[in-house]
Design a protein around this motif. Structure first.
Motif, PDB file in Angstrom:
ATOM      1  N   GLY A 136       0.785  -1.226   0.000  1.00  0.00           N
ATOM      2  CA  GLY A 136       0.000   0.000   0.000  1.00  0.00           C
ATOM      3  C   GLY A 136       0.815   1.273   0.000  1.00  0.00           C
ATOM      4  N   LEU A 137       1.850   1.344   0.817  1.00  0.00           N
ATOM      5  CA  LEU A 137       2.623   2.581   0.927  1.00  0.00           C
ATOM      6  C   LEU A 137       3.297   2.964  -0.381  1.00  0.00           C
ATOM      7  CD1 LEU A 137       4.184   2.211   4.492  1.00  0.00           C
ATOM      8  CD2 LEU A 137       2.216   3.586   3.781  1.00  0.00           C
ATOM      9  N   PHE A 138       3.602   1.981  -1.202  1.00  0.00           N
ATOM     10  CA  PHE A 138       4.237   2.241  -2.497  1.00  0.00           C
ATOM     11  C   PHE A 138       3.340   3.118  -3.381  1.00  0.00           C
ATOM     12  CE2 PHE A 138       5.129   1.021  -6.931  1.00  0.00           C
ATOM     13  CZ  PHE A 138       6.479   1.348  -6.994  1.00  0.00           C
ATOM     14  N   PHE A 139       2.028   2.970  -3.247  1.00  0.00           N
ATOM     15  CA  PHE A 139       1.068   3.674  -4.098  1.00  0.00           C
ATOM     16  C   PHE A 139       0.446   4.898  -3.423  1.00  0.00           C
ATOM     17  CE2 PHE A 139       0.794  -0.911  -5.089  1.00  0.00           C
ATOM     18  CZ  PHE A 139       1.282  -0.880  -6.383  1.00  0.00           C
ATOM     19  N   LEU A 140       0.847   5.199  -2.203  1.00  0.00           N
ATOM     20  CA  LEU A 140       0.180   6.217  -1.388  1.00  0.00           C
ATOM     21  C   LEU A 140       0.081   7.580  -2.071  1.00  0.00           C
ATOM     22  CD1 LEU A 140      -1.177   6.869   1.302  1.00  0.00           C
ATOM     23  CD2 LEU A 140       1.079   7.362   2.235  1.00  0.00           C
ATOM     24  N   ASP A 141       1.178   8.113  -2.584  1.00  0.00           N
ATOM     25  CA  ASP A 141       1.148   9.445  -3.197  1.00  0.00           C
ATOM     26  C   ASP A 141       0.239   9.484  -4.421  1.00  0.00           C
ATOM     27  OD1 ASP A 141       2.833  10.474  -1.263  1.00  0.00           O
ATOM     28  OD2 ASP A 141       4.649  10.118  -2.438  1.00  0.00           O
ATOM     29  N   ASP A 142       0.293   8.445  -5.244  1.00  0.00           N
ATOM     30  CA  ASP A 142      -0.560   8.404  -6.430  1.00  0.00           C
ATOM     31  C   ASP A 142      -2.034   8.337  -6.051  1.00  0.00           C
ATOM     32  OD1 ASP A 142       1.595   8.597  -8.152  1.00  0.00           O
ATOM     33  OD2 ASP A 142       1.737   6.440  -8.471  1.00  0.00           O
ATOM     34  N   VAL A 143      -2.359   7.540  -5.042  1.00  0.00           N
ATOM     35  CA  VAL A 143      -3.756   7.422  -4.617  1.00  0.00           C
ATOM     36  C   VAL A 143      -4.258   8.758  -4.074  1.00  0.00           C
ATOM     37  CG1 VAL A 143      -5.339   6.323  -2.977  1.00  0.00           C
ATOM     38  CG2 VAL A 143      -3.662   4.947  -4.214  1.00  0.00           C
ATOM     39  N   LYS A 144      -3.445   9.434  -3.292  1.00  0.00           N
ATOM     40  CA  LYS A 144      -3.842  10.755  -2.772  1.00  0.00           C
ATOM     41  C   LYS A 144      -4.188  11.696  -3.926  1.00  0.00           C
ATOM     42  CE  LYS A 144      -1.289  10.839   1.588  1.00  0.00           C
ATOM     43  NZ  LYS A 144      -0.155  11.462   2.311  1.00  0.00           N
ATOM     44  N   ARG A 184      -7.670  -0.184  -1.256  1.00  0.00           N
ATOM     45  CA  ARG A 184      -7.510  -0.305   0.192  1.00  0.00           C
ATOM     46  C   ARG A 184      -6.923   0.964   0.799  1.00  0.00           C
ATOM     47  NH1 ARG A 184      -5.324  -6.544   0.931  1.00  0.00           N
ATOM     48  NH2 ARG A 184      -7.363  -7.552   0.640  1.00  0.00           N
ATOM     49  N   ILE A 185      -5.939   1.561   0.119  1.00  0.00           N
ATOM     50  CA  ILE A 185      -5.352   2.805   0.609  1.00  0.00           C
ATOM     51  C   ILE A 185      -6.425   3.889   0.709  1.00  0.00           C
ATOM     52  CG2 ILE A 185      -3.796   4.715   0.018  1.00  0.00           C
ATOM     53  CD1 ILE A 185      -2.029   2.608  -1.338  1.00  0.00           C
ATOM     54  N   ALA A 186      -7.342   3.900  -0.258  1.00  0.00           N
ATOM     55  CA  ALA A 186      -8.397   4.909  -0.302  1.00  0.00           C
ATOM     56  C   ALA A 186      -9.523   4.618   0.683  1.00  0.00           C
ATOM     57  CB  ALA A 186      -8.957   5.004  -1.715  1.00  0.00           C
ATOM     58  N   GLY A 187      -9.416   3.513   1.409  1.00  0.00           N
ATOM     59  CA  GLY A 187     -10.427   3.183   2.403  1.00  0.00           C
ATOM     60  C   GLY A 187     -11.583   2.360   1.875  1.00  0.00           C
ATOM     61  N   VAL A 188     -11.432   1.802   0.674  1.00  0.00           N
ATOM     62  CA  VAL A 188     -12.465   0.954   0.086  1.00  0.00           C
ATOM     63  C   VAL A 188     -12.136  -0.500   0.419  1.00  0.00           C
ATOM     64  CG1 VAL A 188     -13.563   0.215  -2.071  1.00  0.00           C
ATOM     65  CG2 VAL A 188     -12.865   2.605  -1.780  1.00  0.00           C
ATOM     66  N   ASP A 189     -13.108  -1.240   0.929  1.00  0.00           N
ATOM     67  CA  ASP A 189     -12.927  -2.656   1.236  1.00  0.00           C
ATOM     68  C   ASP A 189     -12.788  -3.410  -0.081  1.00  0.00           C
ATOM     69  OD1 ASP A 189     -12.885  -5.180   2.393  1.00  0.00           O
ATOM     70  OD2 ASP A 189     -15.052  -5.248   2.711  1.00  0.00           O
TER      71      ASP A 189
END
Length: 179
Positions: free
Chosen positions: A24-32, A97-102
């Motif tokens: 998850g952390l790898f994609f964090l900036d892109d998801v934000k 998942r990073i965005a809070g979607v199950d």
């Protein structure tokens, strides 16, 4: 494994399956950036799902390889913008998942692979994503540039899939369209 729960538990222990869903952390900036809203109104889970699905679908290029295991891993696939069905849909699951979607993986068998009738891994040859939106499972396959949420490619409409969770639980998912 002799039970679906046994299949779920063992597959999540594999470095080319379950471990790929922990990036998850790898994609964090892109998801934000993807779910950034210009207004102060937070996005709904469905809006987040749609934005992330479209992003992954447009960014990634499917190499025409089916699979429920990764070949090079989600990080390398994301960097190269190409991967097999598992890598692309695992990227989608991680971002949701990073965005809070199950979101969870769903093992499926393509039409030409047959139908799995008893608990095993070899009955499957593809993985898609399931996002739970307002209590309903929405099926997603980001390998195809022309699909929409809950509309799968014809090759995947093969009776039942198996949604699996990290805790070992699983459930049967109907792949036949309602309409």
């Amino acid at each position: 494994a002799s039970t679906w729960e046994g299949v779920s538990t063992s597959i999540f222990e594999d470095k080319n399956f379950g471990k790929q869903l922990d990036f998850g952390l790898f994609f964090l900036d892109d998801v934000k950036e993807i779910i950034k809203n210009d207004t102060n109104t937070p996005l709904s889970s469905e809006e987040k799902m749609n934005r992330i699905f479209t992003y992954v679908q447009q960014r990634m290029n499917w190499n025409r390889e089916n699979g429920y295991y990764t070949d090079k891993g989600v990080k390398d696939a994301y960097s190269s913008r190409a991967g097999n069905s598992a890598e692309i849909n695992f990227i989608l699951i991680n971002m949701l998942r990073i965005a809070g979607v199950d979101a969870n993986p769903v093992l499926v068998s393509t039409l030409d692979h047959g139908v799995p009738v008893y608990p095993n891994r070899t009955g499957f040859n593809y993985v898609i994503a399931s996002a739970t939106i307002e209590g309903k499972n929405v099926l997603l396959d980001a390998t195809n540039k022309y699909t929409s949420p809950d509309i799968l490619p014809l090759k995947l409409l093969n009776w039942q899939g198996r949604l699996i969770r990290k805790d070992g639980s699983s459930e049967e998912i109907n792949l036949v369209p309602n309409q």
